[in-house]
Design a protein around this motif. Structure first.
Motif, PDB file in Angstrom:
ATOM      1  N   ARG A   1       0.787  -1.302   0.117  1.00  0.00           N
ATOM      2  CA  ARG A   1       0.217   0.454   0.215  1.00  0.00           C
ATOM      3  C   ARG A   1       0.938   1.658  -0.094  1.00  0.00           C
ATOM      4  O   ARG A   1       0.417   2.645  -0.551  1.00  0.00           O
ATOM      5  CB  ARG A   1      -0.270  -0.333   0.989  1.00  0.00           C
ATOM      6  CG  ARG A   1      -1.984  -0.735   0.919  1.00  0.00           C
ATOM      7  CD  ARG A   1      -2.916  -1.052   2.260  1.00  0.00           C
ATOM      8  NE  ARG A   1      -3.422   0.745   2.910  1.00  0.00           N
ATOM      9  CZ  ARG A   1      -4.672   0.831   2.375  1.00  0.00           C
ATOM     10  NH1 ARG A   1      -5.415   0.048   1.600  1.00  0.00           N
ATOM     11  NH2 ARG A   1      -5.351   1.916   2.313  1.00  0.00           N
ATOM     12  N   ARG A   2       2.191   1.077   1.091  1.00  0.00           N
ATOM     13  CA  ARG A   2       3.115   2.384   0.494  1.00  0.00           C
ATOM     14  C   ARG A   2       4.015   2.432  -0.630  1.00  0.00           C
ATOM     15  O   ARG A   2       4.851   3.521  -0.855  1.00  0.00           O
ATOM     16  CB  ARG A   2       3.585   2.675   2.544  1.00  0.00           C
ATOM     17  CG  ARG A   2       2.306   2.373   3.079  1.00  0.00           C
ATOM     18  CD  ARG A   2       3.463   2.934   4.411  1.00  0.00           C
ATOM     19  NE  ARG A   2       2.579   2.687   5.860  1.00  0.00           N
ATOM     20  CZ  ARG A   2       2.649   3.663   6.757  1.00  0.00           C
ATOM     21  NH1 ARG A   2       3.219   4.004   6.824  1.00  0.00           N
ATOM     22  NH2 ARG A   2       1.639   3.485   7.877  1.00  0.00           N
TER      23      ARG A   2
ATOM     24  N   ASP B   1       5.412   3.169  -3.795  1.00  0.00           N
ATOM     25  CA  ASP B   1       4.839   4.840  -4.822  1.00  0.00           C
ATOM     26  C   ASP B   1       5.376   3.343  -5.910  1.00  0.00           C
ATOM     27  O   ASP B   1       6.890   3.371  -6.539  1.00  0.00           O
ATOM     28  CB  ASP B   1       6.233   5.972  -5.026  1.00  0.00           C
ATOM     29  CG  ASP B   1       6.003   6.436  -5.258  1.00  0.00           C
ATOM     30  OD1 ASP B   1       4.945   6.483  -6.925  1.00  0.00           O
ATOM     31  OD2 ASP B   1       5.739   7.007  -5.803  1.00  0.00           O
TER      32      ASP B   1
ATOM     33  N   TRP C   1       8.462  -0.298   4.953  1.00  0.00           N
ATOM     34  CA  TRP C   1       7.637  -1.180   4.940  1.00  0.00           C
ATOM     35  C   TRP C   1       7.237  -1.529   3.339  1.00  0.00           C
ATOM     36  O   TRP C   1       7.612  -3.093   3.353  1.00  0.00           O
ATOM     37  CB  TRP C   1       6.467  -0.436   5.316  1.00  0.00           C
ATOM     38  CG  TRP C   1       6.380  -0.224   6.180  1.00  0.00           C
ATOM     39  CD1 TRP C   1       6.255   1.202   7.097  1.00  0.00           C
ATOM     40  CD2 TRP C   1       5.576  -0.743   7.525  1.00  0.00           C
ATOM     41  NE1 TRP C   1       5.612   1.006   8.191  1.00  0.00           N
ATOM     42  CE2 TRP C   1       5.355   0.241   8.441  1.00  0.00           C
ATOM     43  CE3 TRP C   1       5.123  -2.721   7.651  1.00  0.00           C
ATOM     44  CZ2 TRP C   1       4.940  -0.511  10.005  1.00  0.00           C
ATOM     45  CZ3 TRP C   1       4.774  -2.950   8.517  1.00  0.00           C
ATOM     46  CH2 TRP C   1       4.787  -1.877   9.786  1.00  0.00           C
TER      47      TRP C   1
ATOM     48  N   ASP D   1       7.613   6.622   4.707  1.00  0.00           N
ATOM     49  CA  ASP D   1       7.783   5.470   4.234  1.00  0.00           C
ATOM     50  C   ASP D   1       7.589   5.003   3.432  1.00  0.00           C
ATOM     51  O   ASP D   1       6.722   5.783   2.196  1.00  0.00           O
ATOM     52  CB  ASP D   1       6.758   5.006   5.030  1.00  0.00           C
ATOM     53  CG  ASP D   1       7.454   4.997   6.422  1.00  0.00           C
ATOM     54  OD1 ASP D   1       8.337   4.665   7.172  1.00  0.00           O
ATOM     55  OD2 ASP D   1       6.499   4.918   7.333  1.00  0.00           O
ATOM     56  N   GLY D   2       7.791   3.871   2.151  1.00  0.00           N
ATOM     57  CA  GLY D   2       7.881   3.303   1.380  1.00  0.00           C
ATOM     58  C   GLY D   2       8.236   4.493   0.396  1.00  0.00           C
ATOM     59  O   GLY D   2       9.573   4.935   0.387  1.00  0.00           O
TER      60      GLY D   2
ATOM     61  N   ARG E   1       7.467   7.790  -1.246  1.00  0.00           N
ATOM     62  CA  ARG E   1       7.052   8.661  -0.705  1.00  0.00           C
ATOM     63  C   ARG E   1       7.959   9.738  -0.091  1.00  0.00           C
ATOM     64  O   ARG E   1       8.663  10.253   0.761  1.00  0.00           O
ATOM     65  CB  ARG E   1       5.274   9.258   0.074  1.00  0.00           C
ATOM     66  CG  ARG E   1       4.667   7.881  -0.216  1.00  0.00           C
ATOM     67  CD  ARG E   1       3.439   8.420   0.361  1.00  0.00           C
ATOM     68  NE  ARG E   1       2.354   7.702  -0.487  1.00  0.00           N
ATOM     69  CZ  ARG E   1       1.622   6.207  -0.467  1.00  0.00           C
ATOM     70  NH1 ARG E   1       2.749   5.540   0.192  1.00  0.00           N
ATOM     71  NH2 ARG E   1       0.832   5.959  -1.305  1.00  0.00           N
TER      72      ARG E   1
END
Length: 213
Positions: free
Chosen positions: A29-30, A32, A75, A200-201, A203
């Protein structure tokens, strides 16, 4: 590291599977999707680095590079590590399907913790980023060794000696990966600092704007 099939108890397998499922869901979900190439490159590095392994009782010793994955991916390290371990289990019979959740948890959780604890120092750049890189690389391996040792120790008290051996055998790997991650993080801090300043991820952290009076 790869814990073999048929070693762990059902409660340990279920706990590892649940943590890995949750972490992978959050990571996807996190993530990109404009940066999937970066994630795929790091997952490939983890896949190749952990192929050369030395069997050690119910587990094995090999390079991990999970500290580097955690520092950069956050994550998103969960799905990358899960895919790499799944391919290794299917193609080379390293680890196994039933222990996939536990193996993923043992590698990804320490990587994520190092990210959370050291991200501020990495973003600072310079010597702080290099030191944080070393601590992240070595700390992630230490965390993985401890979690693998606890996994087998909670399964059977007879594995206590093997659990201690897993931790001791990974001390050289900790030092190697500490220096590898230190140089990688230091180079990225100088040449491509946006990667190390990500939230996180993938972003980017929001920049502060000065509002005129």
């Amino acid at each position: 590291m790869h814990i073999s099939e048929g070693v762990l108890s059902a409660p340990v397998l279920l706990a590892g599977g649940g943590v890995s499922l949750l972490g992978t869901w959050v990571g996807l979900r996190r993530l990109d999707y404009d940066h999937l190439i970066t994630a795929a490159t790091l997952a490939s590095a983890f896949f190749v680095g952990s192929l050369v392994h030395v069997p050690l009782g119910p587990s094995s010793v090999h390079l991990l590079l999970n500290g580097l994955l955690g520092m950069i991916l956050g994550w998103a390290a969960f799905p990358c590590i899960l895919v790499a371990l799944l391919l290794q289990a299917l193609l080379f019979q390293f680890g196994g399907i039933t222990v996939l959740g536990v193996n993923t948890m043992n590698v990804a959780v320490p990587a994520l913790l190092c990210r959370f604890l050291l991200a501020g120092h990495v973003r600072a750049g310079g010597r702080r980023a290099a030191v944080a890189g070393f601590l992240g690389g070595a700390g992630a391996v230490l965390g993985t060794a401890l979690m693998a040792a606890l996994s087998v120790a909670f399964t059977d008290e007879g594995f206590a000696d093997a659990a201690r051996l897993i931790v001791v055998a990974h001390v050289p790997v900790m030092l190697i990966e500490g220096f590898v991650t230190m140089f990688a993080v230091g180079a990225l801090a100088r040449t491509h600092p946006t990667i190390l300043g990500l939230g996180d991820g993938f972003r980017p952290a929001a920049s502060k704007e000065v509002t005129p009076c």
